[in-house]
Design an enzyme around this catalytic site. Structure first.
Site, PDB file in Angstrom:
ATOM      1  NE  ARG A   1      -4.162  13.165  -8.484  1.00 47.85           N
ATOM      2  CZ  ARG A   1      -4.282  14.154  -7.667  1.00 47.85           C
ATOM      3  NH1 ARG A   1      -4.732  14.012  -6.310  1.00 47.85           N
ATOM      4  NH2 ARG A   1      -4.982  15.346  -8.216  1.00 47.85           N
TER       5      ARG A   1
ATOM      6  CE1 TYR B   1      12.318  -6.361  -6.019  1.00 46.46           C
ATOM      7  CE2 TYR B   1      11.104  -4.433  -4.991  1.00 46.46           C
ATOM      8  CZ  TYR B   1      11.733  -5.253  -6.172  1.00 46.46           C
ATOM      9  OH  TYR B   1      12.002  -4.545  -7.301  1.00 46.46           O
TER      10      TYR B   1
ATOM     11  CG  ASP C   1       6.443  -7.348   1.075  1.00 45.60           C
ATOM     12  OD1 ASP C   1       5.571  -8.090   0.673  1.00 45.60           O
ATOM     13  OD2 ASP C   1       7.100  -6.514   0.307  1.00 45.60           O
TER      14      ASP C   1
ATOM     15  CE  LYS D   1       6.826  -9.279  -7.657  1.00 39.95           C
ATOM     16  NZ  LYS D   1       7.198  -8.017  -8.660  1.00 39.95           N
TER      17      LYS D   1
HETATM   18  N1  PLP Z   1       7.747  -6.526  -2.229  1.00 39.12           N
HETATM   19  C1  PLP Z   1       8.230  -7.821  -2.660  1.00 39.12           C
HETATM   20  C2  PLP Z   1       8.443  -8.895  -1.477  1.00 39.12           C
HETATM   21  C3  PLP Z   1       8.468  -7.951  -3.996  1.00 39.12           C
HETATM   22  O1  PLP Z   1       9.077  -8.953  -4.455  1.00 39.12           O
HETATM   23  C4  PLP Z   1       8.479  -6.713  -4.971  1.00 39.12           C
HETATM   24  C5  PLP Z   1       8.728  -6.959  -6.302  1.00 39.12           C
HETATM   25  O2  PLP Z   1       9.425  -7.867  -6.528  1.00 39.12           O
HETATM   26  C6  PLP Z   1       7.877  -5.559  -4.235  1.00 39.12           C
HETATM   27  C7  PLP Z   1       7.326  -5.848  -3.062  1.00 39.12           C
HETATM   28  C8  PLP Z   1       7.706  -4.378  -4.975  1.00 39.12           C
HETATM   29  O3  PLP Z   1       6.555  -4.602  -5.933  1.00 39.12           O
HETATM   30  P1  PLP Z   1       6.290  -4.081  -7.524  1.00 39.12           P
HETATM   31  O4  PLP Z   1       7.333  -4.645  -8.245  1.00 39.12           O
HETATM   32  O5  PLP Z   1       5.034  -4.320  -7.842  1.00 39.12           O
HETATM   33  O6  PLP Z   1       6.716  -2.694  -7.431  1.00 39.12           O
END
Ligand code: PLP
Length: 385
Positions: free
Chosen positions: A49, A101, A173, A198
């Site tokens: 962890r 998101y 992000d 992604k």
């Molecule tokens: N940030 C963005 C721009 C996203 O599109 C997503 C998910 O679609 C996330 C964060 C969250 O990621 P996760 O689905 O891996 O938890």
């Protein structure tokens, strides 16, 4: 942006000193715990962890790509954001892009607000507006650029000046762009967040998340929070993301090329009302993107002229799949209204343009002509399934 050595870093990552078998592929250290030779001695690893050799290799690789001091790998992008929010406390104020998101919006509006953290969601593309919203309690500015799904662009460098002048952290992000196209830390950001699910993983098969840091102080704090929250990435999933990263720039260059072809094609269809792609010269953020990034990535949103057309496309596509997520080798068509942004209140959603005519396309590695043929047949098929 200096991209020298990027391909090599994707392939070779970080040279560890603990494996001496000559393994070309990083071994998967599938061990929850690590034995000690004696009291007060450690191999450098104690419990997975906290740290694990396979995950450490991945973390150093991602940090190297983003130009950060180090990175922390989490079990998903949301696990990374949730841990990140533990840096803030009651009374703190955060300014965030209004179009984020949906999961990030849910986290901020539900869990973080419950802890007493206050938010201002604004158009972070408007730096004067952003400046006017800063208060003495403002501890961070959180942006997506481009945003998901409306593709609004923010100027990272300008925002970083506002953040620095007010002792606030700039968190970016970078999921949509990846370090291949955009390096927020070089532009003044303090923390980069990724849904590694992604483009970094790239194969629609693994969930992962990252925080990339460029200061020892933030690194120490977030490592402490990460081991406490415990949402770490497993050794096997770390290995899968490492394997995905090997082809990151190759995939992205191809996805971007196809996205441009598709965006141009969509623009010409009379049933398409608007195409949101940062690679199109008419996109309002195109000039900023050209200045702060080296490419446009492979995400397109578009609105169609009526709900039944959106429905027809979603029901009839055969090659492209109707699914959430993005950045993988398979093209996916998403309906933000009922999928990624289902939890955003309807009125707010509508204000942002996330309505029943909006679709989001994550362009994969298929032949552009096959993707166009699929959209065309889906539109032309009468009535749907
Ligand atoms: N940030 C963005 C721009 C996203 O599109 C997503 C998910 O679609 C996330 C964060 C969250 O990621 P996760 O689905 O891996 O938890």
């Amino acid at each position: 942006m200096d991209q020298r050595g990027f391909y090599t870093k994707c392939i070779h990552g970080y040279k560890n000193s603990y494996d001496n078998t000559g393994a070309v592929s990083v071994p998967i250290y599938q061990s929850a715990t690590f034995a000690h030779h004696g009291l007060g001695e450690s191999t450098g690893f104690d419990y997975s962890r906290l740290s694990n050799p396979t995950r450490e290799h991945l973390e150093k690789t991602v940090a190297g790509l983003e130009g950060g001091l180090d990175a922390i790998a989490f079990s998903s992008g949301m696990a990374a954001s949730t841990t990140l929010m533990e840096m803030f406390r009651q009374g703190d104020h955060i300014i965030a892009s209004e179009d984020l998101y949906g999961g990030s919006l849910r986290l901020f509006n539900v869990l973080s607000r419950k802890k007493g953290i206050d938010f201002d969601f604004i158009d972070t593309g408007d730096v004067d507006l952003l400046r006017s919203r800063v208060r003495k309690e403002t501890k961070a500015i959180f942006i997506e650029t481009p945003t998901n799904p409306m593709m609004h662009v923010s100027d990272i460098e300008q925002i970083s000046e506002v953040a620095k002048g007010n002792d606030a952290l700039l968190i970016v992000d970078n999921t949509f762009m990846t370090p291949w196209f955009q390096k927020p830390l070089d532009l003044g950001a303090d923390i980069v967040l990724h849904s590694g699910t992604k483009y970094l993983g790239g194969h629609n098969d693994t969930l992962a998340g990252f925080l990339v840091l460029n200061s020892q102080e933030h690194l120490d704090e977030l490592r402490y929070l990460a081991k406490t929250v415990g949402a770490c990435l497993s050794p096997f999933d770390s290995w899968l993301i490492l394997r995905g990263i090997k082809t990151l720039p190759l995939r992205l260059e191809s996805q971007q090329k196809t996205a441009l072809i598709l965006a141009e094609w969509l623009k010409k269809q009379e049933w398409v009302k608007k195409v949101y792609y940062i690679g199109l010269p008419e996109h309002p953020g195109h000039e900023i993107i050209k200045r702060q990034a080296t490419g446009f990535s492979g995400m397109i949103s578009f609105s169609v002229s009526a709900r039944d057309i959106a429905e027809r496309l979603l029901n009839n596509i055969k090659l492209i799949q109707f699914a959430e997520s993005l950045g993988g080798v398979e093209s996916l068509l998403t309906y933000p209204m009922t999928q990624t942004h289902a939890d955003v209140p309807e009125e707010e959603r509508r204000k942002k343009g996330i309505n029943d005519c909006l679709l989001r396309l994550s362009v994969g590695l298929e032949d552009p002509s096959d993707l166009i043929a699929d959209l065309k047949q889906a539109f032309e098929l009468p009535g749907g399934k």
